[in-house]
Design a protein around this motif. Structure first.
Motif, PDB file in Angstrom:
ATOM      1  N   SER A  11       1.003  -1.323  -0.042  1.00 19.94           N
ATOM      2  CA  SER A  11      -0.048  -0.135  -0.038  1.00 19.94           C
ATOM      3  C   SER A  11       0.939   1.248  -0.151  1.00 19.94           C
ATOM      4  CB  SER A  11      -0.915   0.072   1.321  1.00 19.94           C
ATOM      5  OG  SER A  11      -0.171   0.018   2.089  1.00 19.94           O
ATOM      6  N   LYS A  12       0.261   2.557  -0.306  1.00 21.46           N
ATOM      7  CA  LYS A  12       0.996   3.699  -0.502  1.00 21.46           C
ATOM      8  C   LYS A  12       1.337   3.783   1.242  1.00 21.46           C
ATOM      9  CE  LYS A  12      -1.275   5.933  -4.096  1.00 21.46           C
ATOM     10  NZ  LYS A  12      -1.803   7.269  -4.518  1.00 21.46           N
ATOM     11  N   GLU A  13       0.493   3.486   1.943  1.00 20.63           N
ATOM     12  CA  GLU A  13       0.958   3.777   3.439  1.00 20.63           C
ATOM     13  C   GLU A  13       2.198   3.018   3.788  1.00 20.63           C
ATOM     14  OE1 GLU A  13      -2.120   3.111   2.377  1.00 20.63           O
ATOM     15  OE2 GLU A  13      -3.062   5.166   2.752  1.00 20.63           O
ATOM     16  N   GLN A  14       2.041   1.687   3.465  1.00 21.50           N
ATOM     17  CA  GLN A  14       3.312   0.762   3.814  1.00 21.50           C
ATOM     18  C   GLN A  14       4.566   1.319   3.075  1.00 21.50           C
ATOM     19  OE1 GLN A  14       1.257  -3.022   2.161  1.00 21.50           O
ATOM     20  NE2 GLN A  14       1.610  -3.657   4.164  1.00 21.50           N
ATOM     21  N   LEU A  15       4.588   1.791   1.816  1.00 21.09           N
ATOM     22  CA  LEU A  15       5.605   2.519   1.079  1.00 21.09           C
ATOM     23  C   LEU A  15       6.206   3.547   1.670  1.00 21.09           C
ATOM     24  CD1 LEU A  15       7.099   1.739  -1.679  1.00 21.09           C
ATOM     25  CD2 LEU A  15       5.536   3.044  -2.885  1.00 21.09           C
ATOM     26  N   SER A  16       5.435   4.378   1.943  1.00 25.11           N
ATOM     27  CA  SER A  16       6.023   5.681   2.605  1.00 25.11           C
ATOM     28  C   SER A  16       6.473   5.268   4.023  1.00 25.11           C
ATOM     29  CB  SER A  16       4.714   6.688   3.111  1.00 25.11           C
ATOM     30  OG  SER A  16       3.839   6.100   4.021  1.00 25.11           O
ATOM     31  N   GLY A  17       6.317   4.287   4.611  1.00 26.41           N
ATOM     32  CA  GLY A  17       6.865   3.970   6.133  1.00 26.41           C
ATOM     33  C   GLY A  17       8.434   3.292   5.712  1.00 26.41           C
ATOM     34  N   LEU A  18       8.858   3.039   4.405  1.00 22.09           N
ATOM     35  CA  LEU A  18       9.955   2.478   4.254  1.00 22.09           C
ATOM     36  C   LEU A  18      11.142   3.446   4.099  1.00 22.09           C
ATOM     37  CD1 LEU A  18       8.919  -0.143   1.439  1.00 22.09           C
ATOM     38  CD2 LEU A  18       9.352  -0.538   3.770  1.00 22.09           C
ATOM     39  N   PRO A  19      12.318   2.880   4.552  1.00 23.01           N
ATOM     40  CA  PRO A  19      13.527   3.921   4.302  1.00 23.01           C
ATOM     41  C   PRO A  19      13.825   4.442   2.792  1.00 23.01           C
ATOM     42  CG  PRO A  19      14.284   1.709   4.809  1.00 23.01           C
ATOM     43  CD  PRO A  19      12.901   1.575   4.791  1.00 23.01           C
ATOM     44  N   THR A  20      14.046   5.608   2.606  1.00 22.46           N
ATOM     45  CA  THR A  20      14.395   6.164   1.228  1.00 22.46           C
ATOM     46  C   THR A  20      15.687   5.502   0.856  1.00 22.46           C
ATOM     47  OG1 THR A  20      13.335   8.134   1.953  1.00 22.46           O
ATOM     48  CG2 THR A  20      14.720   8.242   0.006  1.00 22.46           C
ATOM     49  N   VAL A  21      15.836   5.101  -0.478  1.00 28.36           N
ATOM     50  CA  VAL A  21      16.807   4.427  -1.207  1.00 28.36           C
ATOM     51  C   VAL A  21      17.892   5.491  -1.570  1.00 28.36           C
ATOM     52  CG1 VAL A  21      17.658   3.387  -3.155  1.00 28.36           C
ATOM     53  CG2 VAL A  21      15.420   2.767  -2.048  1.00 28.36           C
ATOM     54  N   GLU A  22      19.220   5.325  -1.340  1.00 33.80           N
ATOM     55  CA  GLU A  22      20.199   6.321  -1.796  1.00 33.80           C
ATOM     56  C   GLU A  22      21.113   5.572  -2.783  1.00 33.80           C
ATOM     57  OE1 GLU A  22      22.586   8.324   1.329  1.00 33.80           O
ATOM     58  OE2 GLU A  22      20.785   8.324   2.586  1.00 33.80           O
ATOM     59  N   PHE A  23      21.364   6.346  -3.827  1.00 35.32           N
ATOM     60  CA  PHE A  23      22.290   5.744  -4.907  1.00 35.32           C
ATOM     61  C   PHE A  23      23.663   5.439  -4.431  1.00 35.32           C
ATOM     62  CE2 PHE A  23      24.909   5.931  -8.627  1.00 35.32           C
ATOM     63  CZ  PHE A  23      24.380   4.840  -9.392  1.00 35.32           C
ATOM     64  N   PRO A  24      24.242   4.070  -4.406  1.00 36.22           N
ATOM     65  CA  PRO A  24      25.369   3.848  -3.893  1.00 36.22           C
ATOM     66  C   PRO A  24      26.630   4.061  -4.981  1.00 36.22           C
ATOM     67  CG  PRO A  24      24.562   1.913  -4.742  1.00 36.22           C
ATOM     68  CD  PRO A  24      23.463   3.209  -5.183  1.00 36.22           C
ATOM     69  N   GLY A  25      26.636   4.703  -6.023  1.00 40.75           N
ATOM     70  CA  GLY A  25      27.596   4.564  -6.868  1.00 40.75           C
ATOM     71  C   GLY A  25      27.821   5.782  -7.490  1.00 40.75           C
ATOM     72  N   ALA A  26      28.808   5.989  -8.370  1.00 39.93           N
ATOM     73  CA  ALA A  26      29.351   7.263  -9.119  1.00 39.93           C
ATOM     74  C   ALA A  26      28.180   7.420 -10.342  1.00 39.93           C
ATOM     75  CB  ALA A  26      30.685   6.838  -9.745  1.00 39.93           C
ATOM     76  N   ILE A  27      28.034   8.765 -10.662  1.00 42.41           N
ATOM     77  CA  ILE A  27      27.414   9.278 -11.468  1.00 42.41           C
ATOM     78  C   ILE A  27      27.917  10.086 -12.530  1.00 42.41           C
ATOM     79  CG2 ILE A  27      25.323  10.931 -11.991  1.00 42.41           C
ATOM     80  CD1 ILE A  27      24.271  10.188  -9.124  1.00 42.41           C
ATOM     81  N   THR A  28      27.943   9.874 -13.704  1.00 41.76           N
ATOM     82  CA  THR A  28      28.576  10.464 -15.075  1.00 41.76           C
ATOM     83  C   THR A  28      27.629  10.929 -15.749  1.00 41.76           C
ATOM     84  OG1 THR A  28      30.645   8.843 -14.764  1.00 41.76           O
ATOM     85  CG2 THR A  28      30.395  10.207 -17.024  1.00 41.76           C
ATOM     86  N   VAL A  29      27.473  12.325 -15.877  1.00 42.29           N
ATOM     87  CA  VAL A  29      26.733  12.900 -17.055  1.00 42.29           C
ATOM     88  C   VAL A  29      27.501  13.259 -18.281  1.00 42.29           C
ATOM     89  CG1 VAL A  29      25.447  15.089 -17.360  1.00 42.29           C
ATOM     90  CG2 VAL A  29      25.640  14.238 -14.947  1.00 42.29           C
ATOM     91  N   LEU A  30      26.860  12.833 -19.366  1.00 46.87           N
ATOM     92  CA  LEU A  30      27.341  12.661 -20.705  1.00 46.87           C
ATOM     93  C   LEU A  30      26.931  13.684 -21.769  1.00 46.87           C
ATOM     94  CD1 LEU A  30      27.695   8.726 -20.577  1.00 46.87           C
ATOM     95  CD2 LEU A  30      29.416  10.453 -20.467  1.00 46.87           C
ATOM     96  N   GLU A  31      27.496  14.607 -22.093  1.00 48.92           N
ATOM     97  CA  GLU A  31      26.906  15.795 -22.706  1.00 48.92           C
ATOM     98  C   GLU A  31      28.019  15.819 -23.923  1.00 48.92           C
ATOM     99  OE1 GLU A  31      27.106  19.194 -20.236  1.00 48.92           O
ATOM    100  OE2 GLU A  31      25.147  18.479 -19.243  1.00 48.92           O
ATOM    101  N   ASN A  32      28.842  15.162 -24.279  1.00 46.92           N
ATOM    102  CA  ASN A  32      29.765  15.142 -25.416  1.00 46.92           C
ATOM    103  C   ASN A  32      29.829  13.920 -25.947  1.00 46.92           C
ATOM    104  OD1 ASN A  32      32.517  14.176 -24.995  1.00 46.92           O
ATOM    105  ND2 ASN A  32      32.433  15.775 -23.379  1.00 46.92           N
ATOM    106  N   ILE A  33      30.054  13.856 -27.551  1.00 44.36           N
ATOM    107  CA  ILE A  33      30.039  12.553 -28.060  1.00 44.36           C
ATOM    108  C   ILE A  33      31.298  11.704 -27.665  1.00 44.36           C
ATOM    109  CG2 ILE A  33      30.198  11.105 -30.146  1.00 44.36           C
ATOM    110  CD1 ILE A  33      27.379  12.289 -29.791  1.00 44.36           C
ATOM    111  N   PRO A  34      32.617  11.961 -27.514  1.00 46.08           N
ATOM    112  CA  PRO A  34      33.489  11.366 -27.291  1.00 46.08           C
ATOM    113  C   PRO A  34      33.440  10.596 -25.814  1.00 46.08           C
ATOM    114  CG  PRO A  34      34.593  13.230 -28.118  1.00 46.08           C
ATOM    115  CD  PRO A  34      32.909  13.323 -28.060  1.00 46.08           C
ATOM    116  N   ASP A  35      32.954  11.452 -24.727  1.00 49.09           N
ATOM    117  CA  ASP A  35      32.772  10.796 -23.632  1.00 49.09           C
ATOM    118  C   ASP A  35      31.521   9.582 -23.623  1.00 49.09           C
ATOM    119  OD1 ASP A  35      34.753  12.341 -22.439  1.00 49.09           O
ATOM    120  OD2 ASP A  35      33.302  13.871 -21.549  1.00 49.09           O
TER     121      ASP A  35
END
Length: 184
Positions: A11-35
């Motif tokens: 349920s939405k209520e059960q879901l709202s009681g769960l701990p919020t997930v955090e992303f555990p890794g690196a994040i790379t934003v890609l805005e140019n073709i070579p990368d």
């Protein structure tokens, strides 16, 4: 009780009681073709990745926007391809069509529909979680609820309707986009 007649849901209520997930890794934003090409070379070495897209929301009737972002994530690294800056380039099309990497997403038909507005491609080796969870009697089909049931955590959706074509994505957008692909 007939095993084929039960289903698992949260349920939405059960879901709202769960701990919020955090992303555990690196994040790379890609805005140019070579990368972006370098990131795809790395992703082609992976056995499986999570996949998602983001589109700038529209609030006017009849207006449609194209996909702004493709997120592809391993267990510890998320790659955010800014399509509004990169376009749908050849190596990305090749990745979408490659058989050697399993690409896991949710509601993929919708993603493919909007991506086909940018360029033709034949998606290969994609797995849609909505189809998979049915075999485990999970009734819910949203990523947030599926994740809550399986991993006992809550994915925040606070950035879902943000501007994915902004000049710079906010830290909240980066985390949200990474989690959506990683969770798959």
């Amino acid at each position: 009780m007939d095993i084929n007649q039960y289903s698992i849901s949260i349920s939405k209520e059960q879901l709202s009681g769960l701990p919020t997930v955090e992303f555990p890794g690196a994040i790379t934003v890609l805005e140019n073709i070579p990368d972006a090409q370098e990131a795809l070379r790395y992703l082609r070495t992976c056995q499986a990745v999570g996949f998602d897209t983001e589109t700038k929301p529209n609030f006017r009737k009849g207006q449609t926007n194209t996909v702004s972002l493709i997120q592809i994530s391993t267990l510890d690294h998320s790659f955010l391809f800014r399509l509004n800056k990169l376009g749908f380039f050849d190596e990305l099309r090749e990745f979408m069509e490659c058989e050697d990497v399993v690409k896991v997403g949710l509601s993929l038909r919708d993603d493919f529909h909007v991506l086909h507005r940018l360029a033709p491609f034949e998606p290969a080796n994609f797995v849609d979680l909505q189809n998979v969870v049915k075999t485990f009697h999970i009734a819910d089909s949203s990523l947030q609820k599926i994740y809550g049931i399986i991993f006992n955590g809550r994915i925040s959706k606070s950035q879902r309707l943000s501007n994915w074509e902004a000049a710079q994505l906010s830290p909240g957008q980066l985390i949200y986009a990474s989690i959506d692909a990683w969770a798959c």
